[in-house]
Write an enzyme that holds these catalytic residues in place. Structure first.
Site, short mmCIF file in Angstrom:
data_model
loop_
_atom_site.label_atom_id
_atom_site.label_comp_id
_atom_site.label_asym_id
_atom_site.label_seq_id
_atom_site.Cartn_x
_atom_site.Cartn_y
_atom_site.Cartn_z
N ASP A 131 0.81 -1.22 0.00
CA ASP A 131 0.00 0.00 0.00
C ASP A 131 0.84 1.27 0.00
O ASP A 131 0.30 2.36 0.18
CB ASP A 131 -0.93 0.00 1.22
CG ASP A 131 -2.09 -0.97 1.04
OD1 ASP A 131 -2.61 -1.05 -0.09
OD2 ASP A 131 -2.46 -1.63 2.01
N ASP A 169 -7.30 -3.23 -6.18
CA ASP A 169 -6.89 -1.99 -5.51
C ASP A 169 -5.45 -1.59 -5.88
O ASP A 169 -5.09 -0.42 -5.86
CB ASP A 169 -6.93 -2.15 -3.98
CG ASP A 169 -8.10 -2.98 -3.48
OD1 ASP A 169 -8.57 -3.87 -4.22
OD2 ASP A 169 -8.53 -2.76 -2.35
N1 GLY Z 1 -7.69 -1.25 -0.38
C1 GLY Z 1 -8.68 -1.72 0.50
C2 GLY Z 1 -10.09 -1.32 0.22
O1 GLY Z 1 -10.46 -0.76 -0.79
O2 GLY Z 1 -10.88 -1.61 1.10
#
Ligand code: GLY
Length: 393
Positions: A112, A174
């Site tokens: 992330d 994501d």
């Molecule tokens: N990246 C995690 C979400 O969208 O919940």
């Protein structure tokens, strides 16, 4: 009797109580005034290196440490408020909250890093050009790129495998969002290898993550030895075959962004395919339910975060497509979403909502986590969309 003909503007004024429809400029100004008031107060709720996360079911303000994937959104929103207001108070607040993330550099693994560092340090550098931010941007981009495997052709998402799951090399949609950090770092450092990783990840995702109708699975698991796809799932959605709303939002934003930074036509085509699917499926007010395939619709939760992310992507896409009809369609959807989010159902008044801007987002419903609450990324992409809308011709 003679008919009295009123000009269209006068009719509109009568219908809307003599005030007329709020222009997007007025709406943007109103929202940023709320944002400035809320986010100054929110800073007063924080201590140490904590950052805002959400509101608990009991109505308490909840913070996170810097390792939480959302740690960059509050500093990022402060940078956006600074961008809009040019008020040095927000530059100071944004810098202070950005520097909280400094030690993320020393984390061994984190997929992330793009979310965290691009929203905070990336905006800091974009708006100030200050060299103090460069090292952290480039170093974290290299760490992110190191999670790429030429065998699978993608950056690995989660390292830990959840109980009961059979994952070897999970990649979530994501992750498309993290690619912007690689591109920005490549532009700053001249390291084209970072761009190559971003493109490879986007190409593999385009090949494996989408169904024929342009909806996306949440997670694709790869065999790290052969690169073969092992299986496809939707962990945060209704079921494996459903269209989890935020996943669709990440997909739209991710491919729109990849076209903007790379100019590759295939990414624009993919973004338009996703956009058209969304336009045909979004509810009347533009804000998706948490999963498009929920059987409880219309009695189910909305996800303002997905609406905000989509609105930012729709604004951007409308400025990138050549086809005028498509541009108008995407812009219209973005405006509808922004007007809904800026309305009383979603936008909190100053002092309410523990100082978050938007109500009604969903983190992960299957985990019963953050359901129908404010979330930092809903606020961040809402402000971003309004700033981008302002730039449209
Ligand atoms: N990246 C995690 C979400 O969208 O919940």
């Amino acid at each position: 009797m003679r008919k009295i003909l009123l000009p269209a503007a006068a009719v509109l004024a009568l219908i809307t109580g003599c005030k007329g429809v709020e222009s997007m400029e007025e709406l943007t100004d109103r929202v940023f005034k709320v944002a400035a008031a809320q986010y100054v107060q929110m800073d007063g709720r924080l201590s140490g290196t904590n950052l805002p996360r959400t509101v608990s079911p009991e109505g308490e303000f909840v913070t996170s440490n810097i390792r939480w994937w959302c740690s960059g959104f509050y500093p990022g929103s402060l940078w956006y408020i600074y961008e809009y207001t040019a008020d040095p108070q927000f530059k100071d607040l944004a810098r202070k909250n950005t520097l909280k993330l400094d030690s993320l550099l020393f984390r061994k693994t984190d997929h992330d890093l793009g979310f965290q560092m691009n929203c905070s340090y990336g905006n800091a550098y974009r708006l100030t050009g200050d060299e103090e931010y460069v090292d952290r941007i480039v170093s974290t981009a290299r760490k992110l790129a190191a999670r790429y495997s030429p065998v699978t052709g993608v950056i690995r998402s989660w390292d830990s495998v959840r109980k009961g799951r059979d994952w070897k090399y999970p990649v979530i949609i994501d992750n498309m969002m993290n690619l912007e950090h690689l591109y920005n770092a490549a532009i700053i450092s001249g390291e084209d290898s970072l761009k190559a990783v971003a493109k490879a990840h986007a190409n593999t995702t385009m090949a494996n993550h989408f169904r024929p109708d342009y909806t996306s699975w949440h997670l694709v698991d790869y065999d790290p030895e052969t690169g073969e796809v092992r299986h496809k799932e939707t962990v945060q959605g209704l079921n494996n075959e459903s269209a989890w709303a935020r996943g669709q939002a990440w997909a739209l934003y991710g491919f729109t962004m990849m076209y903007r930074v790379s100019g590759e036509q295939a990414y624009l085509d993919q973004a338009c395919g996703i956009a058209d699917m969304l336009v045909s499926r979004l509810p009347e007010d533009g804000i998706p339910y948490w999963d498009f395939d929920s059987r409880k619709i219309p009695d189910d939760y909305r996800d303002a975060s997905a609406g905000a992310i989509m609105s930012s992507a729709f604004v951007q896409l409308s400025s990138l497509v050549n086809d005028r009809n498509s541009a108008a369609k995407y812009r219209k959807m973005a405006e509808k979403q922004l007007r809904t989010l800026a309305g009383p159902d979603y936008l909190a008044a100053p002092g309410e909502n523990c100082n978050f801007l938007l109500r009604h987002s969903v983190g992960s419903l299957p985990d019963n986590s953050e359901v129908d609450v404010p979330l930092t990324y809903a606020d961040y992409y809402f402000l971003e969309a309004l700033l981008k809308y302002r730039e449209l011709k």
